[in-house]
Write a protein that holds these residues in place. Sequence first.
Motif, PDB file in Angstrom:
ATOM      1  N   GLU A 113     -70.039  89.009  42.004  1.00 21.30           N
ATOM      2  CA  GLU A 113     -70.093  91.054  41.240  1.00 21.30           C
ATOM      3  C   GLU A 113     -68.144  90.655  42.251  1.00 21.30           C
ATOM      4  O   GLU A 113     -67.775  90.111  43.152  1.00 21.30           O
ATOM      5  CB  GLU A 113     -70.443  91.645  41.662  1.00 21.30           C
ATOM      6  CG  GLU A 113     -71.945  91.766  41.790  1.00 21.30           C
ATOM      7  CD  GLU A 113     -71.060  92.476  40.282  1.00 21.30           C
ATOM      8  OE1 GLU A 113     -70.713  93.460  40.103  1.00 21.30           O
ATOM      9  OE2 GLU A 113     -73.101  92.463  39.299  1.00 21.30           O
ATOM     10  N   ASP A 114     -67.094  91.114  41.161  1.00 24.14           N
ATOM     11  CA  ASP A 114     -65.702  91.523  42.071  1.00 24.14           C
ATOM     12  C   ASP A 114     -65.223  89.928  42.148  1.00 24.14           C
ATOM     13  O   ASP A 114     -64.447  89.966  42.521  1.00 24.14           O
ATOM     14  CB  ASP A 114     -65.505  91.477  43.228  1.00 24.14           C
ATOM     15  CG  ASP A 114     -65.927  93.330  43.408  1.00 24.14           C
ATOM     16  OD1 ASP A 114     -65.387  93.941  42.027  1.00 24.14           O
ATOM     17  OD2 ASP A 114     -66.260  94.188  43.906  1.00 24.14           O
ATOM     18  N   SER A 145     -67.312  98.973  37.638  1.00 20.65           N
ATOM     19  CA  SER A 145     -67.586 100.384  37.751  1.00 20.65           C
ATOM     20  C   SER A 145     -66.461 101.417  37.797  1.00 20.65           C
ATOM     21  O   SER A 145     -66.457 101.887  39.042  1.00 20.65           O
ATOM     22  CB  SER A 145     -68.203 100.120  39.496  1.00 20.65           C
ATOM     23  OG  SER A 145     -69.871  99.415  39.253  1.00 20.65           O
ATOM     24  N   GLN A 170     -64.148 101.593  41.134  1.00 18.08           N
ATOM     25  CA  GLN A 170     -65.058 101.969  42.264  1.00 18.08           C
ATOM     26  C   GLN A 170     -64.384 101.276  43.489  1.00 18.08           C
ATOM     27  O   GLN A 170     -64.177 101.881  44.976  1.00 18.08           O
ATOM     28  CB  GLN A 170     -66.568 102.126  42.375  1.00 18.08           C
ATOM     29  CG  GLN A 170     -67.276 102.788  43.526  1.00 18.08           C
ATOM     30  CD  GLN A 170     -69.153 102.898  43.715  1.00 18.08           C
ATOM     31  OE1 GLN A 170     -69.656 102.156  42.306  1.00 18.08           O
ATOM     32  NE2 GLN A 170     -69.230 103.387  44.664  1.00 18.08           N
ATOM     33  N   ARG A 171     -64.294  99.937  43.684  1.00 19.04           N
ATOM     34  CA  ARG A 171     -64.456  99.086  44.329  1.00 19.04           C
ATOM     35  C   ARG A 171     -62.727  99.048  44.641  1.00 19.04           C
ATOM     36  O   ARG A 171     -62.640  98.170  46.056  1.00 19.04           O
ATOM     37  CB  ARG A 171     -64.861  97.379  44.680  1.00 19.04           C
ATOM     38  CG  ARG A 171     -66.908  97.474  44.515  1.00 19.04           C
ATOM     39  CD  ARG A 171     -67.383  96.772  44.385  1.00 19.04           C
ATOM     40  NE  ARG A 171     -67.424  96.134  43.076  1.00 19.04           N
ATOM     41  CZ  ARG A 171     -67.980  95.725  42.110  1.00 19.04           C
ATOM     42  NH1 ARG A 171     -69.119  96.939  42.412  1.00 19.04           N
ATOM     43  NH2 ARG A 171     -67.834  95.100  40.651  1.00 19.04           N
ATOM     44  N   VAL A 172     -62.234  99.471  43.576  1.00 16.80           N
ATOM     45  CA  VAL A 172     -61.043  98.939  43.769  1.00 16.80           C
ATOM     46  C   VAL A 172     -60.249 100.268  44.628  1.00 16.80           C
ATOM     47  O   VAL A 172     -59.021  99.738  45.804  1.00 16.80           O
ATOM     48  CB  VAL A 172     -60.115  98.769  42.656  1.00 16.80           C
ATOM     49  CG1 VAL A 172     -58.847  98.472  42.732  1.00 16.80           C
ATOM     50  CG2 VAL A 172     -60.729  97.585  41.830  1.00 16.80           C
ATOM     51  N   GLU A 232     -61.649 101.940  46.380  1.00 13.45           N
ATOM     52  CA  GLU A 232     -63.657 102.185  47.754  1.00 13.45           C
ATOM     53  C   GLU A 232     -64.066 103.520  47.374  1.00 13.45           C
ATOM     54  O   GLU A 232     -63.640 104.448  48.859  1.00 13.45           O
ATOM     55  CB  GLU A 232     -62.177 101.803  49.247  1.00 13.45           C
ATOM     56  CG  GLU A 232     -61.604 100.163  49.132  1.00 13.45           C
ATOM     57  CD  GLU A 232     -60.626 100.491  50.985  1.00 13.45           C
ATOM     58  OE1 GLU A 232     -61.196 101.491  50.812  1.00 13.45           O
ATOM     59  OE2 GLU A 232     -60.527  99.283  50.531  1.00 13.45           O
ATOM     60  N   GLU A 292     -66.426 105.433  47.536  1.00 15.96           N
ATOM     61  CA  GLU A 292     -68.419 106.074  48.483  1.00 15.96           C
ATOM     62  C   GLU A 292     -68.763 106.196  46.873  1.00 15.96           C
ATOM     63  O   GLU A 292     -68.790 107.079  46.078  1.00 15.96           O
ATOM     64  CB  GLU A 292     -68.211 106.934  49.134  1.00 15.96           C
ATOM     65  CG  GLU A 292     -69.845 106.550  49.636  1.00 15.96           C
ATOM     66  CD  GLU A 292     -69.769 107.872  51.355  1.00 15.96           C
ATOM     67  OE1 GLU A 292     -71.072 107.792  51.832  1.00 15.96           O
ATOM     68  OE2 GLU A 292     -68.851 108.088  51.537  1.00 15.96           O
ATOM     69  N   THR A 293     -70.635 105.856  46.747  1.00 12.90           N
ATOM     70  CA  THR A 293     -71.496 106.450  45.886  1.00 12.90           C
ATOM     71  C   THR A 293     -72.204 107.253  45.765  1.00 12.90           C
ATOM     72  O   THR A 293     -72.769 107.427  47.335  1.00 12.90           O
ATOM     73  CB  THR A 293     -72.747 105.375  45.894  1.00 12.90           C
ATOM     74  OG1 THR A 293     -71.725 104.181  45.593  1.00 12.90           O
ATOM     75  CG2 THR A 293     -73.581 105.544  44.853  1.00 12.90           C
ATOM     76  N   GLN A 340     -78.113  98.983  41.983  1.00 13.64           N
ATOM     77  CA  GLN A 340     -76.738  98.590  42.906  1.00 13.64           C
ATOM     78  C   GLN A 340     -76.270  99.447  43.382  1.00 13.64           C
ATOM     79  O   GLN A 340     -74.966  98.659  44.709  1.00 13.64           O
ATOM     80  CB  GLN A 340     -75.868  97.276  42.352  1.00 13.64           C
ATOM     81  CG  GLN A 340     -76.642  96.375  41.103  1.00 13.64           C
ATOM     82  CD  GLN A 340     -76.021  95.899  40.345  1.00 13.64           C
ATOM     83  OE1 GLN A 340     -74.820  95.391  39.926  1.00 13.64           O
ATOM     84  NE2 GLN A 340     -77.151  94.296  39.657  1.00 13.64           N
ATOM     85  N   ASN A 341     -76.577 100.602  43.602  1.00 16.24           N
ATOM     86  CA  ASN A 341     -75.118 101.621  45.177  1.00 16.24           C
ATOM     87  C   ASN A 341     -73.455 101.573  44.039  1.00 16.24           C
ATOM     88  O   ASN A 341     -73.273 101.306  44.709  1.00 16.24           O
ATOM     89  CB  ASN A 341     -75.413 101.099  45.489  1.00 16.24           C
ATOM     90  CG  ASN A 341     -74.672 102.470  46.930  1.00 16.24           C
ATOM     91  OD1 ASN A 341     -75.523 103.711  46.529  1.00 16.24           O
ATOM     92  ND2 ASN A 341     -74.214 101.824  48.185  1.00 16.24           N
ATOM     93  N   GLU A 342     -74.121 101.617  42.383  1.00 18.09           N
ATOM     94  CA  GLU A 342     -72.912 101.394  42.071  1.00 18.09           C
ATOM     95  C   GLU A 342     -72.954 102.873  40.903  1.00 18.09           C
ATOM     96  O   GLU A 342     -74.082 103.440  40.338  1.00 18.09           O
ATOM     97  CB  GLU A 342     -72.496  99.945  41.710  1.00 18.09           C
ATOM     98  CG  GLU A 342     -72.311  99.276  42.050  1.00 18.09           C
ATOM     99  CD  GLU A 342     -72.623  97.790  41.194  1.00 18.09           C
ATOM    100  OE1 GLU A 342     -72.418  98.210  40.272  1.00 18.09           O
ATOM    101  OE2 GLU A 342     -71.496  97.046  41.843  1.00 18.09           O
TER     102      GLU A 342
END
Length: 239
Positions: free
Chosen positions: A44-45, A97, A100-102, A104, A106-107, A117-119
């Motif tokens: 991932e990522d 996603s 989302q991770r870019v 940051e 929160e899910t 996968q909490n995404e």
Amino acid sequence: MVVIRKSETGRIPEWGVYIFPVLTVIFAILYLADENLYRSLIMEDSSIEWLTFAFLIAAGFLSLTVAVKIKRSHDYLHWFFILFFGFNLLAGLEEISWGQRVFEVETIGVFHKYSDQNEMNLHNTFQGLVHIKTKHIALLVLFFYGSILPWLMRNRDLRQEKFPLQQFIIPPVFLRLGFTLGAILMLDFQTGYEEELGEFFFSICFFIMMLWNLELFKHGYFHTDNYSSISKRSPSLSE
């Protein structure tokens, strides 16, 4: 009569055939030579995930380009290319996603409750709700669409069928290997992360498929004279 030969579409069929076995060999050698590096590339990522995103977005905008060119030149809407643009845009954003991770983020909410996968994306939330892996659905659908259907329809011209079937676009036969290898990789052998490689292969297939259709447009394939329900004429097409 419009006659389109593969030689008139440049080198797309040639490198469309060879790129997938070459990539498969490269990743196999990498796995054998340095498994840690191999894993870092496909998780991932990773760079592979972002390349998949890039190819999906590029394929989507190529599809939209074909739709716009058909509308401007032949004055009709080709629904497949419009829908394919939307599909690739959605698939690309789901792949990362929605950033989302870019950013940051929160899910929260329903995604936190059901995403396996909490995404914050639809396909992982769907998996958590119905307990069916979307990769298995994608594997079967894309294997049939890209590997089986082109062979089944190889001697049939859909443009002479009734609408909307006549506007359904089937991948070119030379991409069957790419779709097949992508489906195999979705089974997640050897490390459990090969799904990312399968998605990568599918995204390349979509991109090449749109390049191919853009070349077909340049050679008159989507002209109204070639469609039975758009024009009274029904000329034949040799490919």
